[in-house]
Design a protein around this motif. Structure first.
Motif, PDB file in Angstrom:
ATOM      1  N   TYR A 187      -6.167  -0.491  -6.454  1.00  0.00           N
ATOM      2  CA  TYR A 187      -6.921  -0.857  -5.264  1.00  0.00           C
ATOM      3  C   TYR A 187      -6.907   0.345  -4.324  1.00  0.00           C
ATOM      4  N   LYS A 193      -8.028   1.736  -0.536  1.00  0.00           N
ATOM      5  CA  LYS A 193      -8.439   1.369   0.823  1.00  0.00           C
ATOM      6  C   LYS A 193      -9.059   2.598   1.473  1.00  0.00           C
ATOM      7  N   ASP A 194     -10.314   2.449   1.914  1.00  0.00           N
ATOM      8  CA  ASP A 194     -10.962   3.542   2.638  1.00  0.00           C
ATOM      9  C   ASP A 194     -11.732   2.968   3.824  1.00  0.00           C
ATOM     10  N   TRP A 210       0.825  -1.203   0.000  1.00  0.00           N
ATOM     11  CA  TRP A 210       0.000   0.000   0.000  1.00  0.00           C
ATOM     12  C   TRP A 210       0.861   1.255   0.000  1.00  0.00           C
ATOM     13  N   GLY A 227     -13.762  -0.192   3.180  1.00  0.00           N
ATOM     14  CA  GLY A 227     -13.133  -1.434   2.722  1.00  0.00           C
ATOM     15  C   GLY A 227     -12.143  -1.178   1.604  1.00  0.00           C
ATOM     16  N   VAL A 228     -11.950  -2.196   0.765  1.00  0.00           N
ATOM     17  CA  VAL A 228     -11.018  -2.103  -0.368  1.00  0.00           C
ATOM     18  C   VAL A 228     -11.831  -2.180  -1.653  1.00  0.00           C
ATOM     19  N   HIS A 229     -11.547  -1.272  -2.584  1.00  0.00           N
ATOM     20  CA  HIS A 229     -12.260  -1.187  -3.856  1.00  0.00           C
ATOM     21  C   HIS A 229     -11.246  -1.310  -4.983  1.00  0.00           C
ATOM     22  N   CYS A 230     -11.675  -1.867  -6.107  1.00  0.00           N
ATOM     23  CA  CYS A 230     -10.806  -1.996  -7.278  1.00  0.00           C
ATOM     24  C   CYS A 230     -11.334  -1.101  -8.395  1.00  0.00           C
ATOM     25  N   TYR A 255       0.472   4.847   1.359  1.00  0.00           N
ATOM     26  CA  TYR A 255      -0.402   5.567   2.282  1.00  0.00           C
ATOM     27  C   TYR A 255      -0.386   7.060   1.993  1.00  0.00           C
ATOM     28  N   CYS A 312     -10.024  -6.131 -12.670  1.00  0.00           N
ATOM     29  CA  CYS A 312     -10.308  -6.361 -11.240  1.00  0.00           C
ATOM     30  C   CYS A 312     -10.725  -7.808 -10.995  1.00  0.00           C
ATOM     31  N   LEU A 369      -3.620   3.525  -1.386  1.00  0.00           N
ATOM     32  CA  LEU A 369      -3.934   2.888  -2.662  1.00  0.00           C
ATOM     33  C   LEU A 369      -2.742   2.050  -3.099  1.00  0.00           C
ATOM     34  N   ARG A 370      -3.032   1.156  -4.034  1.00  0.00           N
ATOM     35  CA  ARG A 370      -1.987   0.291  -4.590  1.00  0.00           C
ATOM     36  C   ARG A 370      -2.278   0.090  -6.066  1.00  0.00           C
TER      37      ARG A 370
END
Length: 119
Positions: free
Chosen positions: A86, A88-89, A64, A92-95, A66, A119, A111-112
């Motif tokens: 990806y 992260k909030d 990740w 959860g994690v969204h793609c 940050y 996805c 994010l990554r």
């Protein structure tokens, strides 16, 4: 007859010059949009991708990345053609797929960018 040959030669020369100019023109990145330049992933200040950009990322990473200032109510735009992102909030994690965007009322923390094409 000579006048027709001269006009034909002039037309052919003009067409050749235009073709050469197009061949030498730099390729445009149709993926750049909303102030986010290819191959960046941009984070926006609000849920609209027309709001100010508050973060830009480009590196594909295995972990990740940050954010220094986590953002609530955000949007993300992925200009990349072949990579997913990806996010992260607090929800959860969204793609986000290539050349796509998302928005959320959650608080984005990281994010990554992944080299997967979907996805």
């Amino acid at each position: 007859m000579k006048a027709i040959s001269r006009r034909l030669l002039a037309t052919t020369a003009a067409a050749s010059a235009m073709t050469l100019a197009l061949a030498l023109a730099p390729a445009a990145h149709a993926d750049s949009a909303y102030g986010c330049v290819y191959p960046q992933v941009c984070i926006y200040d609000d849920t609209s991708i027309t709001s100010p950009i508050v973060g830009r990322f480009e590196q594909v990473t295995s972990g990740w990345q940050y954010l220094n200032n986590p953002q609530s109510y955000y949007a993300v735009y992925n200009t990349r053609n072949d990579d997913v992102v990806y996010v992260k909030d607090s929800w959860g994690v969204h793609c986000i797929g290539p050349s796509n965007s998302m928005s959320s009322s959650g608080r984005i923390t990281a994010l990554r960018i992944d080299s997967r094409p979907s996805c």
